[in-house]
Design an enzyme around this catalytic site. Structure first.
Site, PDB file in Angstrom:
ATOM      1  N   ASP A  31     -18.502   8.334 175.950  1.00 28.42           N
ATOM      2  CA  ASP A  31     -17.881   8.610 177.254  1.00 28.42           C
ATOM      3  C   ASP A  31     -19.097   9.449 177.903  1.00 28.42           C
ATOM      4  O   ASP A  31     -19.732   9.957 177.133  1.00 28.42           O
ATOM      5  CB  ASP A  31     -16.724   9.055 177.871  1.00 28.42           C
ATOM      6  CG  ASP A  31     -16.109   9.532 176.679  1.00 28.42           C
ATOM      7  OD1 ASP A  31     -16.722  10.421 175.763  1.00 28.42           O
ATOM      8  OD2 ASP A  31     -14.823   9.763 176.331  1.00 28.42           O
ATOM      9  N   ASN A  87      -2.307  12.851 175.832  1.00 27.22           N
ATOM     10  CA  ASN A  87      -1.647  11.802 176.388  1.00 27.22           C
ATOM     11  C   ASN A  87      -2.081  10.403 176.099  1.00 27.22           C
ATOM     12  O   ASN A  87      -1.744   9.363 176.672  1.00 27.22           O
ATOM     13  CB  ASN A  87      -1.577  12.063 177.835  1.00 27.22           C
ATOM     14  CG  ASN A  87      -3.517  11.375 178.566  1.00 27.22           C
ATOM     15  OD1 ASN A  87      -4.352  11.463 177.480  1.00 27.22           O
ATOM     16  ND2 ASN A  87      -3.778  12.263 179.844  1.00 27.22           N
ATOM     17  N   HIS A 122      -5.045   9.117 175.323  1.00 33.40           N
ATOM     18  CA  HIS A 122      -5.392   8.769 176.368  1.00 33.40           C
ATOM     19  C   HIS A 122      -7.498   8.305 174.821  1.00 33.40           C
ATOM     20  O   HIS A 122      -7.236   8.930 173.759  1.00 33.40           O
ATOM     21  CB  HIS A 122      -6.806   9.321 176.988  1.00 33.40           C
ATOM     22  CG  HIS A 122      -7.121  10.783 177.154  1.00 33.40           C
ATOM     23  ND1 HIS A 122      -6.765  10.902 177.409  1.00 33.40           N
ATOM     24  CD2 HIS A 122      -8.970  10.354 175.725  1.00 33.40           C
ATOM     25  CE1 HIS A 122      -7.923  13.049 177.361  1.00 33.40           C
ATOM     26  NE2 HIS A 122      -9.051  12.272 176.527  1.00 33.40           N
ATOM     27  N   GLU A 129      -7.944   6.571 180.918  1.00 26.06           N
ATOM     28  CA  GLU A 129      -6.517   7.968 181.030  1.00 26.06           C
ATOM     29  C   GLU A 129      -5.278   6.673 181.010  1.00 26.06           C
ATOM     30  O   GLU A 129      -5.445   5.783 181.502  1.00 26.06           O
ATOM     31  CB  GLU A 129      -6.578   7.789 182.301  1.00 26.06           C
ATOM     32  CG  GLU A 129      -7.651   9.630 182.450  1.00 26.06           C
ATOM     33  CD  GLU A 129      -7.262  10.802 181.156  1.00 26.06           C
ATOM     34  OE1 GLU A 129      -5.885  10.198 180.954  1.00 26.06           O
ATOM     35  OE2 GLU A 129      -8.178  12.048 181.556  1.00 26.06           O
TER      36      GLU A 129
HETATM   37  C1  GLP Z   1     -11.893  13.836 175.545  1.00 20.52           C
HETATM   38  C2  GLP Z   1     -12.894  13.027 174.818  1.00 20.52           C
HETATM   39  C3  GLP Z   1     -12.103  11.743 174.113  1.00 20.52           C
HETATM   40  C4  GLP Z   1     -11.483  12.832 172.977  1.00 20.52           C
HETATM   41  C5  GLP Z   1     -10.016  13.858 173.425  1.00 20.52           C
HETATM   42  C6  GLP Z   1      -9.678  14.022 172.071  1.00 20.52           C
HETATM   43  O1  GLP Z   1     -11.021  13.838 175.920  1.00 20.52           O
HETATM   44  N1  GLP Z   1     -13.470  12.011 175.989  1.00 20.52           N
HETATM   45  O2  GLP Z   1     -12.567  10.761 173.472  1.00 20.52           O
HETATM   46  O3  GLP Z   1     -10.680  12.039 172.271  1.00 20.52           O
HETATM   47  O4  GLP Z   1     -10.970  14.927 174.272  1.00 20.52           O
HETATM   48  O5  GLP Z   1     -10.540  15.047 171.470  1.00 20.52           O
HETATM   49  P1  GLP Z   1     -10.158  16.292 170.854  1.00 20.52           P
HETATM   50  O6  GLP Z   1     -10.746  15.753 168.983  1.00 20.52           O
HETATM   51  O7  GLP Z   1     -11.245  17.489 170.803  1.00 20.52           O
HETATM   52  O8  GLP Z   1      -8.553  16.497 170.393  1.00 20.52           O
END
Ligand code: GLP
Length: 247
Positions: A67, A136, A138, A143
């Site tokens: 993304d 959440n 995702h 989402e």
């Molecule tokens: C973002 C990314 C996700 C990732 C999430 C959790 O929203 N788009 O791909 O899994 O963050 O990130 P973290 O590993 O920093 O908790």
């Protein structure tokens, strides 16, 4: 889903790097699906070290990230392109043209999303998709919602994601409200899935992902239906699972 639990986040990173490294050793021209966020950082550090020690060669690999924020140019300090350049791409021998991240500044974002799915197909599909997970539930930027969206698409970020990701920005108001994300279909079509989660803040999302119904309200729950999905957790992220569930 296979689940492995480790004592520390560092061990999760090492184990995930071993699995990604094994993929690359078995198939040097692998198509790797990569992720951003804090969770993959120990993995990228371990992969860089293996490359520097002459163990891993990325020269024939292709990568596709999950993304990108809408409106942040590639060179923006908070863009996911910049994140990947800094934490992996510039430190291994990936060919620059073999690294792909959606262009969040494309004039026609729908066309960009469709072209991104097509490029993955053209590369032969994802051999392995690395995933983090949002608090959440995702994955990518898919989402919680009323339905699973299959293709790469433009997403409105939820307030909880904007709040969670504000730590990377100077203030919450700077966090883009939209992103281009690989869809659930794109993620599920990867031949292998490797989801990592560390820390107490992910325990609820992991419990719902593993033990709950498959529902678009918890996007990661769809991974229950994947034939080759592995989840690597530290003890804190696994704290909502019983011993029986976790092993
Ligand atoms: C973002 C990314 C996700 C990732 C999430 C959790 O929203 N788009 O791909 O899994 O963050 O990130 P973290 O590993 O920093 O908790």
């Amino acid at each position: 889903m296979e689940i492995r639990v480790f004592d520390t986040a560092e061990q999760v990173g090492q184990a995930a790097a071993m699995l990604l490294g094994a993929q690359l050793l078995q198939k040097p021209d692998s198509v790797l699906g990569l992720a951003t966020g804090s969770s993959p950082l120990p993995i990228y550090e371990a992969l860089i070290e293996l490359h520097q020690r002459g163990v891993l060669d990325f020269s024939r690999a292709t990568t596709f990230n999950l993304d990108e924020y809408v409106g942040l140019p590639a060179g923006h300090p908070k863009s996911y392109r910049r994140f990947m350049e800094e934490h992996l791409f510039s430190q291994v021998n990936l060919r620059p043209e073999a690294t792909h991240i959606p262009n969040g500044c494309a004039a026609d974002l729908s066309a960009e999303a469709a072209a991104y799915d097509a490029a993955i197909q053209q590369a032969g599909g994802l051999d392995i998709q690395l995933l983090g997970i949002g608090r959440n539930g995702h994955i990518g930027f898919n989402e919680p919602g009323d339905c699973f969206v299959s293709g790469c698409h433009v997403v409105e970020l939820s307030e909880s994601t904007v709040t969670a990701n504000a730590r990377f920005f100077t203030s919450p108001s700077e966090v883009p409200r939209r992103a281009v994300s690989l869809g659930i279909g794109g993620i599920m079509s990867a031949r292998k899935i490797l989801l990592i989660a560390t820390g107490q803040s992910k325990a609820d999302a992991i419990a719902q992902t593993v033990l709950g119904d498959i529902t678009p309200r918890v996007p990661a729950s769809i991974l229950q239906a994947h034939p080759n999905a592995m989840i690597l957790l530290d003890r804190a992220a696994a704290s909502g699972l019983s011993q029986k569930d976790a092993f």
